[in-house]
Design an enzyme around this catalytic site. Sequence first.
Site, PDB file in Angstrom:
ATOM      1  N   LYS A   1     -17.603  -0.348   5.982  1.00  0.00           N
ATOM      2  CA  LYS A   1     -18.121  -1.301   4.998  1.00  0.00           C
ATOM      3  C   LYS A   1     -19.637  -1.163   4.807  1.00  0.00           C
ATOM      4  O   LYS A   1     -20.133  -1.249   3.687  1.00  0.00           O
ATOM      5  CB  LYS A   1     -17.772  -2.729   5.436  1.00  0.00           C
TER       6      LYS A   1
ATOM      7  N   GLU B   1       0.806  -1.222   0.000  1.00  0.00           N
ATOM      8  CA  GLU B   1       0.000   0.000   0.000  1.00  0.00           C
ATOM      9  C   GLU B   1       0.839   1.271   0.000  1.00  0.00           C
ATOM     10  O   GLU B   1       0.429   2.296  -0.532  1.00  0.00           O
ATOM     11  CB  GLU B   1      -0.959   0.023   1.196  1.00  0.00           C
TER      12      GLU B   1
ATOM     13  N   PHE C   1     -11.903  -6.787  14.000  1.00  0.00           N
ATOM     14  CA  PHE C   1     -10.823  -7.308  13.162  1.00  0.00           C
ATOM     15  C   PHE C   1     -10.429  -6.254  12.120  1.00  0.00           C
ATOM     16  O   PHE C   1     -11.269  -5.703  11.435  1.00  0.00           O
ATOM     17  CB  PHE C   1     -11.275  -8.596  12.463  1.00  0.00           C
ATOM     18  N   GLN C   2      -9.152  -5.979  12.028  1.00  0.00           N
ATOM     19  CA  GLN C   2      -8.583  -5.016  11.090  1.00  0.00           C
ATOM     20  C   GLN C   2      -9.170  -3.617  11.235  1.00  0.00           C
ATOM     21  O   GLN C   2      -9.361  -2.904  10.262  1.00  0.00           O
ATOM     22  CB  GLN C   2      -8.715  -5.513   9.646  1.00  0.00           C
TER      23      GLN C   2
ATOM     24  N   MET D   1      24.269   8.607   2.053  1.00  0.00           N
ATOM     25  CA  MET D   1      24.202   9.939   2.661  1.00  0.00           C
ATOM     26  C   MET D   1      24.505   9.872   4.156  1.00  0.00           C
ATOM     27  O   MET D   1      25.148  10.760   4.711  1.00  0.00           O
ATOM     28  CB  MET D   1      22.822  10.559   2.416  1.00  0.00           C
TER      29      MET D   1
END
Lengths: 567, 167
Positions: A160, A48, A110-111, A472
């Site tokens: 949802k 993602e 959940f999630q 760097m």
Amino acid sequence: MKTGAQILIESLKDEGTDIIFGYPGGSVLPIYDVLYDSGIKHILVRHEQAAVHAADGYARASGKTGVCLATSGPGACNLISGIATANMDSVPVIALTGQVPTGMLGNDAFQESDITGITMPVTKHNYLVNDAGNIRRIVREAFFIAGTGRKGPVLIDLPKDVQTGQVDESENLKTEINLRGYKPTFRGHPKQIKSAIKLIAEAKRPIVYAGGGVIASDSSAELIQLAEMLDLPVTTTMMGLGAIPAHHPLNLGMLGMHGTEAANYAVTECDLLIAVGARFDDRVTGKIELFAPNAKVIHIDVDPAEIGKNKAVDVPIVGDAGEVLREMINLSETLDIKKKDPWLVKIENWRENHMMKYRDDKELHPQYIIEQLSGILEGEGIIVSEVGQNQMWAAQYYGFKSPRQWISSGGLGTMGYGFPAAIGAQFAKPDETVVLIAGDGSFQMNIQELGTVSQYNVPVKILILNNMYLGMVRQWQELFYERRYSYTELPQVDFVGIAAAYGIPGLKVEDKDDVEAALKKAMETDGPFLIDFRIEREENVFPMVPAGAAISDMIGCHIPDKEEAKR
Amino acid sequence: MKKQILSVLVENQSGVLARVSGLFSRRGYNIESLVVGRCESPDISRMTIVACGDEAQIEQVKKQLNKLIEVIKVTDITERKHVERELALIKVNAEPGDMRSEVMQIAGIFRAKVIDVGSKTIVLEITGDSGKIDAIEELLKPYGIYEMVRTGKVALQRGSATVLNSK
Ligand SMILES: Cc1ncc(C[n+]2csc(CCOP(=O)(O)OP(=O)(O)O)c2C)c(N)n1
């Protein structure tokens, strides 16, 4: 009756969205189901973080708003560094996230993660949608907010049940945007603009300091016109590269920590600093008290909160850079502002004697690679960088001709940004050559996107400046920590082999003499190509202003030859 | 360091308070008090924020507040003519007898109302500017304050000036 997901996709189309970078999951299934045959192109990334960076790269290359989509919980959380990156660089991005059903919010379902809470400080605005009937309005508002004023990311969190919720949309669909708390200022105050012109007329040693705001507002033509009319030398920030062509006689190059000597000296000696769409970032100003210490300051910015934040300003002008510059051009036309001769002569001298240089010997130096690339592409194409030395060499040595050619994470300095951003940029500009300049460290932060490149045959050219170091950081350890290279060495990786595993052709280059041919081969190849450049391992980025020093206090201006360096 | 009173009109929506307080906390500025409630129109809330900081800090906070989409208007009323009030409830030790009558006397002087009387305590309600509340608190301390709650400052400009019509 329509579902929330259907309205969402319709609304996105109404806003002109034709591509979404995303990754599915349980709580965005209703959206994915509508997406399936919606006509909007969906690019399946491999993480993602890459979705949001790609949307960001798409936005920077095109000037449009980029869109990404992730599921709730882990998917949404993976977006965060990308959202913060877009926020720091004022890039218009819409992040759509799935969420657990409204009835379960706050229950550690959940999630579930409180993504509006988490992203509050790194978004321009965000929404938790609680009713499908609000989706159309919210999408319109979100695009308006993301793409106007000081642009930035807006997140829309979609539970949802909101996605599946039924809405009767028989009534009027065209909701007016009515945000009474959001009224960005576009036109600068006429009185302030007049004062600015007066200061310019009086100044003996003026300089324009142009930032990413010039690119974001598409006002580089106006900037160049004004500079030419009034003989104003120009320096740009890293974010402003391309606002004026690299080889324009008034351009002093980049200023700041790794800026040109010419730009840093000129800013230090100027008596008038005209900041346009720049925010006096500490990587630019060094010790702020010694930044343009004897100058009056004109500051043009669309964000009032930037004006006076880091440096006191004599003439503040809040407005869109393009609008303000056009006004300034109109006013200047009637005036006869004399050429500032001694100053221009000095500028010319600096330009001739103090632009970028490096030790050009038999070894494979990264600067040489960028110069060759710049030559082969004739300063065209879109150059996307990772973060670190690779980024600075690209910024210093590529001869950018126009805005939106340079895409790089400035404010946040996000390693792993470049590769997915290059993918996004390529989708925005399918006919342009898109080149990624990466370090071996940064590239490995989102290396999985080779999968995306391979799946969609994205023709990005991947150039790895491979020094087997987090270069760097190693440079800072060399200069400020007695060469104690604490955890900055990376083992050698067969990048060509990895690319091959994804079906992507590549070449390893160890010799200076092979650079040109390899680059040409990459450019001639249809589709993606990777070159693993095994560069001089301890090459440094110079000049350099040590953190906290004045920008006129640069080290590494004199480049010793190899013998000298050993002594 | 100066104390500033900001009068802020915001959309009456969930999450606004978190956004506003986040602006202060990420800069390490302390909010002395923040009062939020409905105002003349039902879809707008008015916040009265009292914060400490130097001028540049407060200026930056005002500008950042203005950037929030849900903030409709910010006015710094510190230097403007305004009225301010705070309300406090104080549960003070007041055993029947001398002690109770002394406490009642103090309450009388400050025009505090007695709103609850228990066998050993009374609860006073007092309204005024913060100085007045500080003063009665000091006087009551020796008797023993069990509990106290202060609302924080609310303020309005005097005359016809409003947050919306102020420049
Ligand atoms: C996500 C992230 N982690 C850490 C850093 C700190 N950092 C800045 S530059 C750098 C080294 C980059 O190494 P590499 O990608 O190999 O590029 P090089 O400097 O060698 O060109 C690191 C670790 C960062 N900018 N971003």
